[in-house]
Design a protein around this motif. Structure first.
Motif, mmCIF file in Angstrom:
data_model
loop_
_atom_site.group_PDB
_atom_site.id
_atom_site.type_symbol
_atom_site.label_atom_id
_atom_site.label_comp_id
_atom_site.label_asym_id
_atom_site.label_seq_id
_atom_site.Cartn_x
_atom_site.Cartn_y
_atom_site.Cartn_z
ATOM 1 N N TRP A 232 0.801 -1.214 0.000
ATOM 2 C CA TRP A 232 0.000 0.000 0.000
ATOM 3 C C TRP A 232 0.842 1.276 0.000
ATOM 4 O O TRP A 232 0.311 2.376 -0.177
ATOM 5 N N TRP B 26 -3.268 -0.504 6.389
ATOM 6 C CA TRP B 26 -2.614 0.794 6.271
ATOM 7 C C TRP B 26 -3.071 1.726 7.397
ATOM 8 O O TRP B 26 -2.253 2.398 8.039
ATOM 9 N N ALA C 27 -5.650 6.871 3.980
ATOM 10 C CA ALA C 27 -6.028 5.495 4.304
ATOM 11 C C ALA C 27 -7.493 5.423 4.695
ATOM 12 O O ALA C 27 -8.221 4.499 4.289
ATOM 13 N N ARG D 263 -0.144 5.136 -1.148
ATOM 14 C CA ARG D 263 0.096 6.301 -0.310
ATOM 15 C C ARG D 263 0.826 7.381 -1.111
ATOM 16 O O ARG D 263 0.459 8.566 -1.079
ATOM 17 N N TRP E 78 -6.399 -4.276 2.725
ATOM 18 C CA TRP E 78 -5.110 -3.587 2.729
ATOM 19 C C TRP E 78 -5.247 -2.169 3.263
ATOM 20 O O TRP E 78 -4.351 -1.667 3.960
#
Length: 314
Positions: A38, A75, A85, A42, A71
């Protein structure tokens, strides 16, 4: 490989629609997220910043993947204060709720949690609008649309969702030129800045209304045979959209670095689109790096060919 030109039949499997719309950075991040990385997402969302249209598009596409919610939750556990997130988790929860894999109240709670972390971001409100566009009352939809517009007045995805919802009112009215969906689309185009792609919303309104009428049995499945696009109003709408598209493609246009294919985006909204809009998706060679356009696309040629096919040469 480019799709076949106008007029040639194609098998459904030969032209699968990818909601990423040629955004190579998004496609790369999506592949990484599918493998649990992830950090790539980001970085993508940080780079996107407050480009709210692009952020909404990217988050929505990522949220459609089956593994995204898990996921995104990992995160958020690692970075509890991450608004990115939280927003991704919220919209992924909305997608799961729309697919019957999660209770809608859980998705609503996730969206409101994201709002608390990112109060200026229209994206969690967009997630709620996507949910209530299918499940909510008219009052809910209007309220959430206003929340999005309060943060970004020209938010294209929100306008497409609202147009689709309005098009579904009173199918028994048929091709009523005074239907509220046309008033809304016209009002939105008039209120938007001169260079706004919302200028094409009246075309989307015609496409979405045709979808509703065809589903209700009031129009044939073939949009060319329906006459829906042949009336005087439809011709005016098409001409206005075509003129806007030509203006947008000018090299000296203040936003010429963005090649927005909003007719394609009409299909992207909720993963479906009007049958009539499909007439504009048969494309020729043209290279553009912009995420809203397809690679290998020439909007001028495609739009002119589609217009001439449906309405007759101008």
């Amino acid at each position: 490989m480019s799709p076949p030109p106008l007029g040639r039949g194609r098998k459904r499997a030969a032209h699968a629609f990818d909601g990423a719309l040629g955004d190579t950075e998004l496609i790369t991040a999506r592949a990484a997220l599918a493998q649990g990385r992830w950090a790539a997402v980001r970085a993508l969302l940080v780079a996107t910043g407050d480009d709210w249209d692009r952020r909404g598009h990217r988050v929505t596409v990522l949220a459609q993947e089956s593994s995204t919610q898990a996921w995104a939750r990992d995160w958020l556990l690692a970075e509890p204060e991450s608004a990115d997130a939280a927003v991704l988790l919220a919209v992924a929860s909305v997608q799961r709720a729309l697919n019957g894999k999660e209770k809608p109240d859980q998705a609503r709670k996730a969206c409101h949690s994201a709002v608390a972390l990112a109060p200026a971001d229209p994206t969690p409100w967009l997630g709620l609008l996507m949910l209530e566009r299918t499940l909510g009352s008219d009052e809910d939809v209007v309220r959430l649309f206003d929340e999005v517009r309060h943060r970004h007045p020209d938010h294209h995805h929100a306008h497409h969702l609202m147009t689709a919802r309005l098009a579904e009112r009173r199918p028994e009215a048929g091709q009523d030129p005074l239907h509220e969906v046309y008033d809304f689309a016209g009002w939105s185009a008039e209120q938007a800045p001169a260079d706004s792609p919302l200028a094409i919303l009246p075309v989307v309104a015609h496409a979405e209304r045709y979808r509703v009428l065809a589903a209700a049995g009031w129009e044939p499945a073939d949009p060319v045979a329906s006459g829906h696009w042949a009336g005087r109003r439809a011709r005016q709408v098409m001409k206005a959209a075509f003129d806007w598209w030509l203006e947008w493609e000018r090299d000296d246009h203040p936003r010429s670095y963005v090649d927005l294919n909003f007719l394609a985006h009409a299909k992207f909204c909720e993963g479906r689109g009007a049958e009539a809009a499909a007439l504009f998706h048969r494309i020729g060679p043209h290279v553009t790096p912009a995420p809203w356009g397809y690679p290998d696309r020439d909007p001028y040629t495609a739009f002119r060919a589609a217009r001439d096919s449906v309405l007759g040469a101008a």
